[in-house]
Design a protein around this motif. Structure first.
Motif, PDB file in Angstrom:
ATOM      1  N   GLU A   9       0.835  -1.197   0.000  1.00 27.55           N
ATOM      2  CA  GLU A   9       0.000   0.000   0.000  1.00 27.55           C
ATOM      3  C   GLU A   9       0.871   1.250   0.000  1.00 27.55           C
ATOM      4  O   GLU A   9       1.968   1.258   0.573  1.00 27.55           O
TER       5      GLU A   9
ATOM      6  N   ASP B 186       2.161   0.495  12.122  1.00 27.92           N
ATOM      7  CA  ASP B 186       3.071   0.978  11.087  1.00 27.92           C
ATOM      8  C   ASP B 186       4.141  -0.063  10.764  1.00 27.92           C
ATOM      9  O   ASP B 186       4.926   0.124   9.824  1.00 27.92           O
TER      10      ASP B 186
ATOM     11  N   LYS C 253      -1.218  10.473   7.668  1.00 24.37           N
ATOM     12  CA  LYS C 253      -1.323  11.928   7.636  1.00 24.37           C
ATOM     13  C   LYS C 253      -1.134  12.516   9.027  1.00 24.37           C
ATOM     14  O   LYS C 253      -1.691  12.022  10.004  1.00 24.37           O
TER      15      LYS C 253
ATOM     16  N   THR D 129       1.264  13.299  -1.687  1.00 23.29           N
ATOM     17  CA  THR D 129       0.095  12.517  -1.300  1.00 23.29           C
ATOM     18  C   THR D 129       0.475  11.598  -0.146  1.00 23.29           C
ATOM     19  O   THR D 129       1.536  10.961  -0.186  1.00 23.29           O
ATOM     20  N   TYR D 130      -0.374  11.551   0.852  1.00 23.21           N
ATOM     21  CA  TYR D 130      -0.193  10.647   1.992  1.00 23.21           C
ATOM     22  C   TYR D 130      -1.378   9.701   2.101  1.00 23.21           C
ATOM     23  O   TYR D 130      -2.516  10.074   1.822  1.00 23.21           O
ATOM     24  N   ALA D 131      -1.103   8.496   2.584  1.00 20.09           N
ATOM     25  CA  ALA D 131      -2.192   7.626   2.986  1.00 20.09           C
ATOM     26  C   ALA D 131      -2.876   8.245   4.201  1.00 20.09           C
ATOM     27  O   ALA D 131      -2.225   8.900   5.028  1.00 20.09           O
ATOM     28  N   ASP D 132      -4.174   8.052   4.310  1.00 19.33           N
ATOM     29  CA  ASP D 132      -4.907   8.630   5.438  1.00 19.33           C
ATOM     30  C   ASP D 132      -4.325   8.168   6.771  1.00 19.33           C
ATOM     31  O   ASP D 132      -4.301   8.919   7.749  1.00 19.33           O
ATOM     32  N   SER D 133      -3.831   6.944   6.794  1.00 14.90           N
ATOM     33  CA  SER D 133      -3.340   6.365   8.041  1.00 14.90           C
ATOM     34  C   SER D 133      -2.050   7.016   8.547  1.00 14.90           C
ATOM     35  O   SER D 133      -1.699   6.837   9.716  1.00 14.90           O
TER      36      SER D 133
END
Length: 117
Positions: free
Chosen positions: A46, A89, A64, A58-62
Protein backbone atom coordinates in the motif's frame (compact mmCIF):
# COMPACT_ATOMS: atom_id res chain seq x y z
CA UNK A 1 18.56 2.07 -15.38
CA UNK A 2 17.89 3.33 -11.86
CA UNK A 3 19.05 1.56 -8.73
CA UNK A 4 17.54 2.43 -5.34
CA UNK A 5 19.23 1.97 -1.98
CA UNK A 6 17.18 2.38 1.18
CA UNK A 7 18.35 2.97 4.73
CA UNK A 8 16.99 3.96 8.10
CA UNK A 9 14.67 1.13 9.07
CA UNK A 10 14.83 -0.57 12.43
CA UNK A 11 13.10 -1.26 15.71
CA UNK A 12 11.47 1.54 17.67
CA UNK A 13 9.00 1.81 20.52
CA UNK A 14 5.50 3.06 20.01
CA UNK A 15 5.50 6.86 19.86
CA UNK A 16 9.04 6.96 18.57
CA UNK A 17 10.47 8.23 15.30
CA UNK A 18 12.46 6.92 12.38
CA UNK A 19 13.73 8.51 9.19
CA UNK A 20 13.97 6.49 6.01
CA UNK A 21 16.20 7.50 3.14
CA UNK A 22 16.31 6.25 -0.43
CA UNK A 23 19.09 7.23 -2.78
CA UNK A 24 18.75 6.70 -6.51
CA UNK A 25 21.65 6.04 -8.81
CA UNK A 26 21.16 6.75 -12.47
CA UNK A 27 19.34 9.54 -14.22
CA UNK A 28 15.86 10.64 -13.14
CA UNK A 29 14.71 13.30 -15.56
CA UNK A 30 11.42 14.89 -16.41
CA UNK A 31 8.07 14.10 -14.88
CA UNK A 32 8.59 11.62 -12.07
CA UNK A 33 7.47 10.60 -8.60
CA UNK A 34 9.38 9.20 -5.67
CA UNK A 35 7.93 7.71 -2.57
CA UNK A 36 7.26 4.83 -0.27
CA UNK A 37 4.96 1.86 -0.20
CA UNK A 38 4.69 -0.54 2.69
CA UNK A 39 3.68 -4.15 3.03
CA UNK A 40 2.86 -6.55 5.84
CA UNK A 41 2.64 -10.35 5.48
CA UNK A 42 -0.53 -11.47 3.78
CA UNK A 43 -1.50 -7.99 2.66
CA UNK A 44 -1.09 -6.03 -0.53
CA UNK A 45 1.55 -3.37 -0.83
CA UNK A 46 0.00 0.00 0.00
CA UNK A 47 1.08 3.54 -0.66
CA UNK A 48 2.40 5.42 2.36
CA UNK A 49 3.51 8.66 0.75
CA UNK A 50 4.63 10.03 -2.59
CA UNK A 51 6.10 13.28 -3.88
CA UNK A 52 6.21 14.36 -7.50
CA UNK A 53 8.98 16.16 -9.32
CA UNK A 54 6.84 19.30 -9.10
CA UNK A 55 6.44 18.90 -5.34
CA UNK A 56 2.91 17.51 -5.15
CA UNK A 57 2.55 15.27 -2.11
CA UNK A 58 0.09 12.52 -1.30
CA UNK A 59 -0.19 10.65 1.99
CA UNK A 60 -2.19 7.63 2.99
CA UNK A 61 -4.91 8.63 5.44
CA UNK A 62 -3.34 6.36 8.04
CA UNK A 63 -0.09 8.36 8.12
CA UNK A 64 -1.32 11.93 7.64
CA UNK A 65 -0.09 14.25 10.34
CA UNK A 66 2.59 11.79 11.46
CA UNK A 67 4.75 11.16 8.38
CA UNK A 68 6.53 13.76 6.25
CA UNK A 69 7.96 13.02 2.82
CA UNK A 70 10.61 15.17 1.19
CA UNK A 71 13.12 14.96 -1.61
CA UNK A 72 16.49 16.38 -2.52
CA UNK A 73 16.69 16.43 -6.29
CA UNK A 74 20.39 17.27 -6.37
CA UNK A 75 21.09 14.11 -4.36
CA UNK A 76 18.34 12.09 -6.08
CA UNK A 77 17.16 11.12 -2.63
CA UNK A 78 13.74 10.83 -1.05
CA UNK A 79 13.14 10.85 2.70
CA UNK A 80 10.32 9.72 4.94
CA UNK A 81 10.26 11.17 8.43
CA UNK A 82 8.01 9.01 10.56
CA UNK A 83 6.87 10.38 13.92
CA UNK A 84 4.42 9.11 16.53
CA UNK A 85 4.90 5.60 15.22
CA UNK A 86 2.31 2.98 16.03
CA UNK A 87 2.55 -0.83 16.06
CA UNK A 88 0.33 -0.87 12.97
CA UNK A 89 3.07 0.98 11.09
CA UNK A 90 5.17 -2.17 11.31
CA UNK A 91 5.92 -3.26 7.74
CA UNK A 92 8.57 -3.57 5.09
CA UNK A 93 8.88 -0.16 3.50
CA UNK A 94 9.73 -0.07 -0.21
CA UNK A 95 11.09 2.98 -1.95
CA UNK A 96 9.98 3.53 -5.52
CA UNK A 97 10.64 5.87 -8.41
CA UNK A 98 8.19 6.29 -11.27
CA UNK A 99 9.28 8.05 -14.43
CA UNK A 100 7.05 9.12 -17.29
CA UNK A 101 9.44 8.88 -20.23
CA UNK A 102 10.02 6.07 -20.71
CA UNK A 103 7.25 4.95 -18.38
CA UNK A 104 8.77 2.70 -15.79
CA UNK A 105 8.72 2.02 -12.05
CA UNK A 106 11.82 1.11 -10.09
CA UNK A 107 11.77 -0.46 -6.61
CA UNK A 108 14.18 -0.64 -3.74
CA UNK A 109 14.93 -3.84 -1.87
CA UNK A 110 12.81 -2.87 1.13
CA UNK A 111 13.66 -1.96 4.70
CA UNK A 112 11.99 -3.38 7.79
CA UNK A 113 10.31 -1.04 10.24
CA UNK A 114 9.14 -2.62 13.49
CA UNK A 115 7.22 -0.66 16.11
CA UNK A 116 6.88 -2.35 19.48
CA UNK A 117 3.99 -1.61 21.82
Amino acid sequence: QVHLVESGGGLVQSGGSLRLSCAASGSILGNNRMGWFRQTPGKERELAATISSSGDITYADSVKGRFTISRDNAKRTVYLQMNSLKPEDTAVYYCYVWVLIPTRTYWGQGTQVTVSS
